[in-house]
Write an enzyme that holds these catalytic residues in place. Sequence first.
Site, PDB file in Angstrom:
ATOM      1  N   SER A 151     -31.377  29.197 -60.361  1.00  0.00           N
ATOM      2  CA  SER A 151     -30.493  30.615 -60.215  1.00  0.00           C
ATOM      3  C   SER A 151     -30.822  31.323 -60.103  1.00  0.00           C
ATOM      4  O   SER A 151     -30.887  32.076 -58.101  1.00  0.00           O
ATOM      5  CB  SER A 151     -30.567  30.258 -61.932  1.00  0.00           C
ATOM      6  N   HIS A 152     -31.024  32.074 -60.658  1.00  0.00           N
ATOM      7  CA  HIS A 152     -32.000  33.888 -59.937  1.00  0.00           C
ATOM      8  C   HIS A 152     -32.953  33.969 -59.232  1.00  0.00           C
ATOM      9  O   HIS A 152     -33.597  34.817 -59.768  1.00  0.00           O
ATOM     10  CB  HIS A 152     -31.241  34.969 -61.571  1.00  0.00           C
ATOM     11  N   ASP A 174     -25.315  35.667 -57.685  1.00  0.00           N
ATOM     12  CA  ASP A 174     -26.921  34.960 -57.680  1.00  0.00           C
ATOM     13  C   ASP A 174     -27.274  33.519 -57.128  1.00  0.00           C
ATOM     14  O   ASP A 174     -26.033  33.345 -56.576  1.00  0.00           O
ATOM     15  CB  ASP A 174     -27.126  35.142 -59.275  1.00  0.00           C
ATOM     16  N   ASP A 183     -27.140  30.748 -57.694  1.00  0.00           N
ATOM     17  CA  ASP A 183     -25.998  29.381 -57.570  1.00  0.00           C
ATOM     18  C   ASP A 183     -24.800  29.768 -58.120  1.00  0.00           C
ATOM     19  O   ASP A 183     -23.869  28.929 -58.518  1.00  0.00           O
ATOM     20  CB  ASP A 183     -26.650  28.416 -58.906  1.00  0.00           C
ATOM     21  N   ASP A 237     -23.313  32.327 -60.326  1.00  0.00           N
ATOM     22  CA  ASP A 237     -22.667  31.715 -62.163  1.00  0.00           C
ATOM     23  C   ASP A 237     -23.079  33.642 -62.259  1.00  0.00           C
ATOM     24  O   ASP A 237     -22.429  33.373 -63.453  1.00  0.00           O
ATOM     25  CB  ASP A 237     -23.362  31.289 -62.805  1.00  0.00           C
ATOM     26  N   ARG A 238     -23.944  34.165 -61.700  1.00  0.00           N
ATOM     27  CA  ARG A 238     -24.015  35.515 -62.348  1.00  0.00           C
ATOM     28  C   ARG A 238     -23.163  36.218 -61.197  1.00  0.00           C
ATOM     29  O   ARG A 238     -23.069  36.815 -59.738  1.00  0.00           O
ATOM     30  CB  ARG A 238     -25.509  35.924 -62.146  1.00  0.00           C
ATOM     31  N   LYS A 255     -20.821  30.088 -66.903  1.00  0.00           N
ATOM     32  CA  LYS A 255     -20.326  31.542 -66.347  1.00  0.00           C
ATOM     33  C   LYS A 255     -20.292  31.959 -64.670  1.00  0.00           C
ATOM     34  O   LYS A 255     -20.511  30.503 -64.160  1.00  0.00           O
ATOM     35  CB  LYS A 255     -21.361  32.699 -66.279  1.00  0.00           C
TER      36      LYS A 255
END
Length: 539
Positions: free
Chosen positions: A112-113, A276, A278, A280-281, A375
């Site tokens: 992710s992030h 981000d 992946d 989702d943010r 998200k």
Amino acid sequence: MIKTIATTPYTDQKMGTAGLRKKSKVVMQPNYVENFMQSIFNTIGDLSGKVYLVGGDGRFYNDIAIQKIIKMAAANGVAKLIIGKDGFISTPAGSHIILKNKADGGFVLSASHNPGGENGDFGIKYANESGGQAPSSVTDKIYQNTKEIKEYKIFDAPDIDLSKIGTQKLGDMVIEIIDPVTDYVNMMQEIFDFEAIKKLFRSGFTMRFDAMNAVTGPYAQRIFEEILGAPKGSVVNFRPLPDFGGLHPDPNLIYAKELVDLMFSDKAPDFGAANDGDGDRNMILGKKFFVTPSDSLAILTDNYQLIPAYKKGIFGVAKSAATSSAVSRVAKAHNIGYYEVPTGWKYFVNLMDSNRITFCGEESFGTGSSHIREKDGIWAVLFWLNIIAVTGKSVEEITLEHWKKYGRSYYMRFDFEGISTEVADKLMADLEEKLPSLNGRNFGTYKVSKAAPFVYNDPVDHSSTKNGLVITFEDGSRIVYRLSGTGSSGATLRVYLEKYETEALLEDPLKMLKDILEIAMNTAEISQRTGKQKADVIT
Ligand code: VG1
Ligand code: CO
């Protein structure tokens, strides 16, 4: 062609807030991915007839791990894998594919992030048939399995070519390589008013979308530039790179520096956004203006009627406990359900599946709706563009009007990183013990109305989860403390602060929260215990 290989357990394969997350070098150890995947397969049990999605954010080791997963799935009797071309898929697109194809789950290879590369982090998110990440009851069983594993099964075959869309086979298993972007784009067109947004761009509206050299570049170029007509060059850092080009793909005021500098300069376009690793943010910016994720959730919820897919009405809304209370006031005004859950998107899934909520969000730059079970960064950006297109107002105007209508929750998060796990655990344990004695106590003008751990009782599966410690004051101000569950080494203490104001709407958040920050630091003895006078990251 199916080999059974003897292995010995690793003791650290426990999933955190969002899947397994480790240093790349840890994941590169012999049999590390294999042990973890076999433990998942063992926990699921009979895999005959089962269909899974696989893809990742393209970070370092994505290409190697995905081949291992494909060969292990075939050896363990999985019926079919749906795989994003070249092994790419964003987390929201993956959730959509699972739901659309009624698949049994999926594996998104992403930390992710967190930064990527050989010296960065790698991760695996495991989703079940809900399209959302598996609940703790399942991940606990998987963790048990990782501690007892003795062997794994793998197909002995050359690597699969993931570059061509279409169907192929590995043993009895079908492999379907798909374009990861098309389905997702179609879904977005069903939700939002693309015609209105096209008109907005035709009128000269400008935006910058920073994909941070991560997975959303191809999605963003297709949607914002090719379909909606944003000028070419509006999407930057659009090529997914194994090390994200050295960027830390966490869309906040610190790590999305290039975008933030532009948006706070005189050359700022009308609108700025970033996603981000992946996808989702999201971070939303106007000209010289930043919208906190907590406010963003409240504003989107308040404006649901402007969006074609939601205008007939929405179910309720939910936020993580650490997120500011802003959306609670919107829920009250619209007379819809309102829920507070622990940190982590998986806690929203039951609420969506049972039609209790439509929207949800977290302070950590996560916003989404029940169109999927994760998200969704691009969804949030489109929601804002749709509001701007319909109202003709700027990001700043929309936010200021919101504060005038509902008041403002000044909100900030302070992260103390790289603390030893021992010190962090003791700090939290001692603080928890101290909480009852704080009830009713005065700190200057602030009086504690409640000091207790946050406990969530899921109304659907009746599981109970404790996550974080909360001190609430009589004026509604709050301090939340919790330890991060996504780090790959040591511990990160997160301290979340908020203060509600109805009159002073345009103050500096740090100034407004200064006193509460001091109370938070002193009460938990943060400096004495960690040796840190101030937070490492403030968002
Ligand atoms: C962080 C955030 C949390 C988010 C999680 C996964 O977890 O605080 O809100 O759901 O990351 O985000 P933690 O435990 O470090 O605070 V990401 O974009 O994986 O998917
Ligand atoms: Co993410």
